[in-house]
Design an enzyme around this catalytic site. Structure first.
Site, PDB file in Angstrom:
ATOM      1  CG  ASP A 192      -1.887  -1.020   1.089  1.00 27.67           C
ATOM      2  OD1 ASP A 192      -1.985  -1.730   0.151  1.00 27.67           O
ATOM      3  OD2 ASP A 192      -2.605  -0.994   2.117  1.00 27.67           O
ATOM      4  CG  ASP A 213      -3.150  -4.649  -2.953  1.00 27.90           C
ATOM      5  OD1 ASP A 213      -2.941  -5.570  -3.994  1.00 27.90           O
ATOM      6  OD2 ASP A 213      -3.881  -5.244  -1.745  1.00 27.90           O
ATOM      7  NE  ARG A 277      -5.112  -7.771  -4.590  1.00 25.75           N
ATOM      8  CZ  ARG A 277      -5.105  -8.415  -3.394  1.00 25.75           C
ATOM      9  NH1 ARG A 277      -5.212  -9.797  -3.459  1.00 25.75           N
ATOM     10  NH2 ARG A 277      -4.217  -8.130  -2.391  1.00 25.75           N
TER      11      ARG A 277
END
Length: 377
Positions: A192, A213, A277
């Site tokens: 992140d 991510d 995703r």
């Protein structure tokens, strides 16, 4: 031409060349002086070249900025690692690094760590730098989250929050951020790294490094000529995911990558990283808390070069909590995940890697993505 004429011509050329050099020498200090005059605060030891007030911390310089700024307040960040957890809630703050690699804004909070009140930071609170105001700009510096992600994989030190508590954001563009510009900035973390949650933002010639991510959120973020660098995670078959949007369904643009490069650490294996995703974050609704049904992630790669670490399948599914409480997978084909003109060893053609048609490609030019806002580098 006589010898006398030739000598005169050479003399004239020397005179003109000397005059040109003198004019350049005169121009350079004037440009430097103008740039120095546009600095309103200095953090660190770069003070000698500037007439602006000098501060011992970035926070102190931010405190000196006007609350309701109508023009840029430019803060020069001197060389050094400035370990501060910062929130920018004033408009028109511009952070200018003295050195891209040497001017570093850093903190080391992770989602599972506890605040002073004993509550966990969470993903929304752990960022090293959070922006909640319009017209923010950063250039020629680094923003890091120095949480020891790899060490925590080997020996977790706190209770998991969400999937693991190791989410550690370097930069968050939070509610209130709008027209954010990042130019030649390094954003470094692991899980992140960059949370582009709100507003329109433009990243140009930046480097974003992370693993899981590491570019995510619901904002409208355009990346031009940036490097998206996948970092190594020991003992993990799926090394990571690059773009993870949670774009609202009514928002036409999410995470858009134009002429970017997808690179990797040497240890990252081939076919081990997904393009991304789609994320459906939990949201409290009248009938309960579950994955936001309005989050229909949008991400596109346009004319990007991809190394062989990118999985030929491209995109992965991502789990979320359904209304009935069950864990459900949001499949890539249920979101807005596309490519066009991908290049390099990681640019495969498989059914799951959908291509934009020509009309859609034209809609992803900067002027269309950012609308009536035309930022300057």
């Amino acid at each position: 031409m006589t010898g006398r004429d030739a000598s005169a011509a050479i003399g004239r050329r020397r005179f003109l060349r000397g005059a040109l050099y003198a004019s350049v020498a005169t121009l350079a200090p004037s440009v430097a002086a103008r740039e120095a005059a546009e600095i309103h605060a200095v953090v660190g030891k770069a003070a000698g070249r500037y007439a602006a007030p000098v501060f011992g911390s970035v926070q102190a310089a931010l405190d000196a900025a006007p609350r309701e700024g109508l023009r840029p307040f430019r803060i020069l960040i001197g060389r050094g690692v400035w370990r501060e957890k910062l929130v920018i809630d004033k408009p028109w703050i511009h952070l200018i690094g003295e050195d891209r690699a040497g001017s570093v804004l850093s903190y080391d909070s992770a989602a599972g760590m506890r605040r002073a009140d004993g509550q966990p930071w969470g993903t929304w609170g752990c960022a090293s730098l959070t922006v909640r105001a319009a017209d923010f700009r950063a250039e020629r510096l680094s923003i890091r989250n120095d949480f020891d992600y790899v060490g925590n994989l080997r020996a977790p030190r706190f209770e998991a929050i969400g999937p693991n508590g190791a989410q550690a954001v370097a930069l968050m563009l939070d509610r209130g951020a709008e027209r954010s510009v990042l130019h030649e900035v390094d954003l470094i973390g692991h899980q992140d790294t960059l949370f582009a949650e709100a507003g329109r933002s433009w990243f140009r010639r930046c480097r974003v490094a992370g693993s899981v991510d590491f570019v995510f959120g619901g904002g409208n973020a355009l990346f031009e000529e940036c490097t998206l660098h996948s970092r190594y995670r020991p003992d993990k078959q799926r090394q990571g995911y690059v773009a993870v949007p949670c774009t609202p369904s009514a928002q036409a643009y999410g995470l858009s990558f134009l002429r970017c490069r997808l690179t990797r650490d040497a240890e990252v294996p081939d076919a081990s990283v997904a393009l991304g995703r789609a994320w459906r974050p939990g949201r409290t609704l009248p009938d309960g808390k579950y994955g936001d049904p309005d989050a229909v992630g949008a991400a596109v790669y346009l004319s990007c070069w991809m190394d062989a670490h990118i999985d030929p399948l491209g995109w992965d599914a991502m789990a979320y909590t359904a209304r009935d409480g069950s864990r459900t997978m949001l499949e890539p084909l249920a979101a807005r995940l596309y490519e066009h003109d991908s290049r390099g060893p990681g640019a495969a053609r498989t059914p799951q890697r959908r291509r934009l048609d020509r009309a859609a490609v034209l809609r992803h030019q900067r002027e269309r993505v950012l609308g009536d806002w035309l930022p300057q580098a």
